[in-house]
Motif scaffolding. Sequence first.
Motif, PDB file in Angstrom:
ATOM      1  N   UNK A 194       0.830  -1.205   0.000  1.00 19.27           N
ATOM      2  CA  UNK A 194       0.000   0.000   0.000  1.00 19.27           C
ATOM      3  C   UNK A 194       0.865   1.255   0.000  1.00 19.27           C
ATOM      4  N   UNK A 195       2.027   1.183   0.654  1.00 18.06           N
ATOM      5  CA  UNK A 195       2.940   2.326   0.712  1.00 18.06           C
ATOM      6  C   UNK A 195       3.867   2.406  -0.495  1.00 18.06           C
ATOM      7  N   UNK A 196       3.766   1.431  -1.413  1.00 21.54           N
ATOM      8  CA  UNK A 196       4.616   1.370  -2.615  1.00 21.54           C
ATOM      9  C   UNK A 196       6.092   1.330  -2.260  1.00 21.54           C
ATOM     10  N   UNK A 197       6.428   0.576  -1.218  1.00 20.97           N
ATOM     11  CA  UNK A 197       7.829   0.374  -0.838  1.00 20.97           C
ATOM     12  C   UNK A 197       8.248  -1.020  -1.283  1.00 20.97           C
ATOM     13  N   UNK A 198       8.712  -1.107  -2.526  1.00 22.93           N
ATOM     14  CA  UNK A 198       9.065  -2.402  -3.097  1.00 22.93           C
ATOM     15  C   UNK A 198      10.394  -2.934  -2.580  1.00 22.93           C
ATOM     16  N   UNK A 199      11.125  -2.121  -1.820  1.00 21.46           N
ATOM     17  CA  UNK A 199      12.402  -2.569  -1.268  1.00 21.46           C
ATOM     18  C   UNK A 199      12.256  -3.137   0.139  1.00 21.46           C
ATOM     19  N   UNK A 200      11.042  -3.515   0.525  1.00 25.45           N
ATOM     20  CA  UNK A 200      10.795  -4.198   1.798  1.00 25.45           C
ATOM     21  C   UNK A 200      10.507  -5.672   1.528  1.00 25.45           C
ATOM     22  N   UNK A 201      11.170  -6.560   2.277  1.00 23.40           N
ATOM     23  CA  UNK A 201      10.918  -8.004   2.199  1.00 23.40           C
ATOM     24  C   UNK A 201      10.610  -8.517   3.594  1.00 23.40           C
ATOM     25  N   UNK A 202       9.550  -9.315   3.733  1.00 24.56           N
ATOM     26  CA  UNK A 202       9.128  -9.844   5.023  1.00 24.56           C
ATOM     27  C   UNK A 202       9.543 -11.307   5.144  1.00 24.56           C
ATOM     28  N   UNK A 203      10.227 -11.633   6.242  1.00 21.47           N
ATOM     29  CA  UNK A 203      10.720 -12.995   6.468  1.00 21.47           C
ATOM     30  C   UNK A 203      10.509 -13.405   7.920  1.00 21.47           C
TER      31      UNK A 203
END
Length: 328
Positions: A194-203
């Motif tokens: 939703x925030x358009x932060x494509x450089x976040x990855x959830x692990x």
Amino acid sequence: MNTLTSIDPTGNDAPATDEGHDLALLRLGQHLKAQNYRFVTVTPLTHQRVNQREENRKARSLRDVFGWSRPFEGDLLAQEQLEALLDSGILRAHAGLWASEVRWSSLEDLLLVHSGFPTVAHDSVFFGPDSYRFAQAIEEHLQTSLHTIRTAVDVGCGSGVGAILIARARRDAQVLAVDINPTALRFTAVNAALAATENVSAYHSDILAGTTGEFDLIVANPPYMQDTQQRAYRHGGEQLGSQLSVRILAQSIERLTPGGSLVLYTGAPSVEGVDLFLEQAKPLVDTPDFAWSYREMDPDVFGEELETPTYRDAERIAAVVLTVTRVG
């Protein structure tokens, strides 16, 4: 890159069995943003007090439904939207009305999904006043630090607010959001999309055990209460809830790049004038390898806990920020 597929607790990508639910969450968030929805989340005690007012027993607006978690009648939403949210499990039946399983909170121009009120389930994802103070601590660090951030991690990410703030401020950085709670990882993925932060990855990771390498920035806002039910979103372990924060500190400072920093926002219980968190933290950071600072953001939070048997010896709980930088 963030995705809306489920995150397997083992750390592997799992089949997207919850993809429909998470896509529905994302579309709901987009709808709320288009409606200029805003809601500032308060403490659970304030939330309870406001909702107990007679005129607040039933929702009259989207803020009431998705902010205050009040039950509502079906005509408050379009029929198609109501059916889609029911089918996805975002809404549920409640005493002849409907209620939302999630809340949406505002932070500046961000909109973040987290668990509905009250947060009683063991996999609840909490957002509240601590989240706003945590965000303030991160933004202050980003504004003052000259160290280049290529890699960053938000430990115990919850709704993902820390990771998203870093990712927006440092678009070239690769930002991990780690948690032991699969629901937190899914909510983080929705919020990052939703925030358009494509450089976040959830692990999935227990602190940093599931990650490799060093980090230029590590942030954490861990649970810091000693919870008798040991709910993951709330329980910080022994020493009146400070144990987990000390574990995060100990693991994080070993994984900092030269010049890299840890920003740890947590609670510090005091007994007879002694800060239990600082007493455990200081031997770890008061060495030539690190520069550090420590300050109270609020001297008195969650005062109602002092009425419980667990906190019978505590004088207060302070909200504090410990910043540690590896020298070199």
